[in-house]
Design a protein around this motif. Structure first.
Motif, PDB file in Angstrom:
ATOM      1  N   GLN A  48       8.916   5.141  10.206  1.00 22.72           N
ATOM      2  CA  GLN A  48       7.753   5.373   8.629  1.00 22.72           C
ATOM      3  C   GLN A  48       9.020   4.624   8.214  1.00 22.72           C
ATOM      4  O   GLN A  48      10.276   4.836   8.021  1.00 22.72           O
TER       5      GLN A  48
ATOM      6  N   LYS B  66       9.087   4.502   3.629  1.00 23.26           N
ATOM      7  CA  LYS B  66       9.210   5.771   2.570  1.00 23.26           C
ATOM      8  C   LYS B  66       9.623   5.024   1.296  1.00 23.26           C
ATOM      9  O   LYS B  66      10.536   4.995   1.385  1.00 23.26           O
TER      10      LYS B  66
ATOM     11  N   PHE C 280       5.291   6.390  -1.697  1.00 24.99           N
ATOM     12  CA  PHE C 280       4.470   5.958  -1.201  1.00 24.99           C
ATOM     13  C   PHE C 280       4.962   5.003   0.575  1.00 24.99           C
ATOM     14  O   PHE C 280       6.263   5.379   0.773  1.00 24.99           O
TER      15      PHE C 280
ATOM     16  N   ALA D 294       4.400   3.959   4.671  1.00 24.97           N
ATOM     17  CA  ALA D 294       4.238   2.922   5.479  1.00 24.97           C
ATOM     18  C   ALA D 294       4.633   3.984   7.311  1.00 24.97           C
ATOM     19  O   ALA D 294       5.574   3.164   7.455  1.00 24.97           O
TER      20      ALA D 294
ATOM     21  N   LEU E  98       5.425   1.952  10.856  1.00 25.05           N
ATOM     22  CA  LEU E  98       5.981   1.181  10.832  1.00 25.05           C
ATOM     23  C   LEU E  98       6.021   1.059  12.884  1.00 25.05           C
ATOM     24  O   LEU E  98       5.588   1.652  13.656  1.00 25.05           O
TER      25      LEU E  98
ATOM     26  N   TRP F 244       6.362  -5.732   8.645  1.00 24.69           N
ATOM     27  CA  TRP F 244       4.675  -5.243   7.925  1.00 24.69           C
ATOM     28  C   TRP F 244       4.154  -3.425   8.241  1.00 24.69           C
ATOM     29  O   TRP F 244       4.318  -3.097   8.876  1.00 24.69           O
ATOM     30  N   PRO F 245       3.269  -3.085   7.062  1.00 24.91           N
ATOM     31  CA  PRO F 245       3.078  -1.382   7.838  1.00 24.91           C
ATOM     32  C   PRO F 245       2.156  -1.974   9.154  1.00 24.91           C
ATOM     33  O   PRO F 245       1.580  -3.074   9.118  1.00 24.91           O
TER      34      PRO F 245
ATOM     35  N   GLN G  82      -2.695   1.574   7.627  1.00 18.06           N
ATOM     36  CA  GLN G  82      -2.462   3.118   7.896  1.00 18.06           C
ATOM     37  C   GLN G  82      -0.984   3.072   6.447  1.00 18.06           C
ATOM     38  O   GLN G  82      -0.874   3.955   6.752  1.00 18.06           O
ATOM     39  N   ALA G  83      -0.829   2.209   6.146  1.00 22.10           N
ATOM     40  CA  ALA G  83       0.057   2.102   4.520  1.00 22.10           C
ATOM     41  C   ALA G  83      -1.122   3.414   3.921  1.00 22.10           C
ATOM     42  O   ALA G  83      -2.362   2.974   3.640  1.00 22.10           O
ATOM     43  N   GLU G  84       0.028   4.554   3.258  1.00 22.32           N
ATOM     44  CA  GLU G  84      -1.168   5.207   2.026  1.00 22.32           C
ATOM     45  C   GLU G  84      -0.119   5.219   0.709  1.00 22.32           C
ATOM     46  O   GLU G  84       1.521   5.732   0.850  1.00 22.32           O
TER      47      GLU G  84
ATOM     48  N   GLY H 127      -4.371   1.131   4.275  1.00 12.87           N
ATOM     49  CA  GLY H 127      -3.570  -0.260   4.143  1.00 12.87           C
ATOM     50  C   GLY H 127      -4.086  -1.235   2.895  1.00 12.87           C
ATOM     51  O   GLY H 127      -3.355  -2.603   3.254  1.00 12.87           O
TER      52      GLY H 127
ATOM     53  N   ILE I 294      -2.550  -5.076   2.482  1.00 14.40           N
ATOM     54  CA  ILE I 294      -0.262  -4.083   1.987  1.00 14.40           C
ATOM     55  C   ILE I 294       0.693  -5.370   3.364  1.00 14.40           C
ATOM     56  O   ILE I 294      -0.372  -5.935   4.430  1.00 14.40           O
TER      57      ILE I 294
END
Length: 350
Positions: free
Chosen positions: A154, A156, A165, A167, A169, A198-199, A203-205, A234, A263
């Motif tokens: 992860q 942050k 943010f 993400a 990983l 890359w995330p 799933q990236a928020e 994402g 992203i």
């Protein structure tokens, strides 16, 4: 001050030596009419001095009808090499390619790398190449950070400007750039000095906020007002702010492709010789502005394609956005705080 041609040859000798070029190697110089002739000459002369077998591959210029502006990253995907199988085979025959044209984000580049051929991109002005001449310490810093990021599950990112943010990983690999191509199948960029991953897909928020002074590429502009990007599953779903937010919305909308909002890579800068201020001293057509991507302690995130690591987003719009004064943590370990690299200790500049 201007770098003379003799100095530039010596710089290329150093970087090609770091890239393991010697008398056993073949080196292809990839160029087009817009390549800097000083760079082409210096790369050729340096490779000859090192005893390599040198040849040039020159391709015609390529301009996609949707491309806006001359920045080499303003349109991603197709290049002058697309469909030119004879030229691709000639490049695959080399041990190392010095790319003065720009193959980045193209399927052909990935195919060439899979053969074991190394690629070194060099498209910045000679004076920038000289200021950020890579060395073994650059590699050591980047690889120390990579050892942490490769294991992370992860990332942050927070900031006083309002970024918050997260993400997850692990789906994609970590990519390192330290300025030379010293392993089979390696792509690198002189100058550089950063890393990214890359995330996990969708799933990236969270929220990423560009504060005044943060950098938008390929616009090559410093933000004069805050721009807020809302991210869900994402993808950038909303862009808030004033004129500059509207400009960004309209630019991305122009490509008529929902995948431009995905992203893409996320990471941080580790190059102390890269300068946040440098972009303001160059014409917009001077290279790619690697200072902005690599300056020490930045948070660099991007939108758009992810095909270079096996993803499926082959989309022409690629934004690189460099934020200052962020706190970046991976699995709870703070690696960057307030624009300074904190951990791991071996990734900090001396």
């Amino acid at each position: 001050m201007a770098v003379n041609e003799s100095q530039l040859v010596q710089l290329f000798e150093r970087v090609l030596s770091l890239s393991k070029v010697d008398s056993t190697q073949s080196v292809a110089i990839l160029k087009s009419h817009y390549s800097d002739p000083r760079t082409v000459r210096a790369a050729t002369e340096a490779a000859i001095r090192l005893g390599a077998k040198v040849y040039a591959v020159e391709l015609p210029s390529f301009n996609h009808p949707m491309a806006m502006g001359n920045d080499m990253t303003a349109y991603c995907g197709d290049t002058a090499l697309t469909g030119n199988h004879a030229a691709q085979r000639a490049l695959e025959a080399a041990d190392l390619i010095v790319d003065t044209m720009m193959l980045l984000h193209s399927p052909e580049q990935e195919q060439i790398l899979k053969t074991g051929t190394r690629i070194l991109l060099a498209v910045e002005p000679p004076e920038v190449l000289a200021r950020m001449l890579p060395n073994e310490e650059d590699k050591a810093r980047v690889m120390a950070a990579a050892a942490v990021l490769e294991k992370a599950r992860q990332m942050k990112v927070t900031s006083a400007a309002g970024s918050d943010f997260i993400a997850p990983l692990g789906q994609y690999p970590t990519v390192t750039e330290y300025g030379y191509a010293d392993e089979p199948g390696r792509w690198d960029h002189w100058p550089s000095g950063f890393l990214f991953t890359w995330p996990n897909e969708e799933q990236a928020e969270g929220v990423l906020v560009l504060d005044v002074g943060d950098i938008l590429l390929p616009f090559k502009s410093y933000a004069r007002e805050k721009i807020t990007l809302e991210i869900e599953k994402g993808f950038v779903t909303k862009i808030h702010g004033g004129f500059e937010a509207e400009y960004l919305r309209e630019y991305m909308k122009y490509f008529n492709d929902p995948e431009v909002y995905g992203i893409s890579h996320i990471g941080w800068g580790l190059q102390p010789r890269a300068q946040w201020t440098a972009m303001g001293l160059h014409d917009k057509n001077d290279g790619m502005c690697m200072d902005a991507r690599a300056f020490y302690g930045n948070f660099l995130f991007s939108t758009g394609p992810n095909t270079e690591v096996g993803g499926t987003r082959k989309t022409p719009c690629h934004m690189d956005i460099a934020l200052r004064n962020c706190e970046i943590s991976v699995d709870g370990l703070v690696v960057v705080s307030g624009g300074d690299v904190i951990a791991p200790a071996a990734s900090r500049a001396r």
